[in-house]
Enzyme design. Sequence first.
Site, short mmCIF file in Angstrom:
data_model
loop_
_atom_site.label_atom_id
_atom_site.label_comp_id
_atom_site.label_asym_id
_atom_site.label_seq_id
_atom_site.Cartn_x
_atom_site.Cartn_y
_atom_site.Cartn_z
N ASP A 106 -1.95 -0.36 93.31
CA ASP A 106 -0.52 -0.44 93.02
C ASP A 106 -0.32 -0.72 91.53
OD1 ASP A 106 2.17 -0.77 92.93
OD2 ASP A 106 2.30 -2.28 94.49
N ASP A 284 4.73 5.41 87.56
CA ASP A 284 4.39 4.67 88.77
C ASP A 284 3.66 5.56 89.77
OD1 ASP A 284 4.29 2.74 90.78
OD2 ASP A 284 6.22 3.38 91.58
#
Length: 414
Positions: A106, A284
Amino acid sequence: MFSIVFLLALLAFSVTGSPVEVRNSTITLPMTRRLAFSNVTDLLRHDEARLAAFGKYSTRGRRDADAPHPHPTVPLSQDDLGNTMLGYTVRVAIGDPPTNYELIVDSASAITWIGAGTPYLSLSGVNINVPVAVNYFYGAFQGTIWEDRITFTEGITISRMHIGVASAVQGVVADGVLGIGPTLSGRGTIPNSPDQMIPTVIDRLVEQHTIVRPVVGIFFKPTVANEDNNGELCFGGTNRKKYIGQPAYTEIATIRPSSFHWGINQWISYGNTEILAYSAGIVDSGCTFLYLATGVYAYESYRFVTGGTLNPANGLLQISLQQYNQLHDLEFHIGARIFKLVPNAQIWPRFLNHKINGGDNDIFLIVKSLETPTGTGCNFVNGYVFLQRFYATFDSDKRRVGFAQTAYTKASTN
């Protein structure tokens, strides 16, 4: 609060100089792509929940007083997105005796934690009694911080790593999370001391002199397999074998919320048309699509120039084969370099059309609306569909993000 701060500081100091096995100045880990979603509705809601987490800020780039940290604590609840995932995982071993865990990579969070799947049974761990809680786009966890050893696949070990051990988990399909976001993205994870930040895996590797600089390199290879070791995570630098030429760097954006993550400034053009003016947004890997702010000079501009029409069955823009053959490159002006998404990189992989309520030969675009206007401090999100075409470098030390072309930048895999 003082006791927590003192304890964390003491533990951080004690790690420096811990014995580790050092093979190289960089550490490379293979990443496996995981596809776990039944339909496009789940996948879009998956992204939308993450974008909502980014959006817990007021407009004009200021943080909302009601959400003062990137990870505000909320009660856990059941959610039907628990089995939804399109992302990458790595395998690590934790504790003594060592237990293998599959962790989601992540790039928007900083903490590493386990306990969602394989239980934590280590005899070497020490509970330091610091509560921790993180809310993600795909779920959440609550637990406590333990100190234990974490070993990567190449035998590199962090002897005293702060690891979250979950007591309650929602919506995480792997064993836990490996956070590679900036240290600042960890603010708010300690409920009793929300301004404190837990040292990240990168922080620890630097403190132990295992790597020289707090740099992370990410490589994704487009694939047609549902699960494949087609990604690589590099700690301490970059793997020059994975990209072409030299990376071009740009400073991390200074406007919030982009500045709390791997945020950059860019402007986007299509042919001779400016799609998005120079502004801040986020890079992201956890978001699937490429998101642009809603409005005439962002998402709507792209929709107009491509001729895409919204497909009500999946919420994506759809074009004909003739329109696809007329697509231009989508150009990202980042720093002094232009990075181009070729036409094939702008469409959804057709081998997955059955997952998004489409026919085998239908063509869907991967550009989505943020559903927020420009001027909010995050006008775009360069998601996985962007990162699978370029090598990305996240440099905490120099507060910059870099990109380089790869052998797959112009691939026709979709």
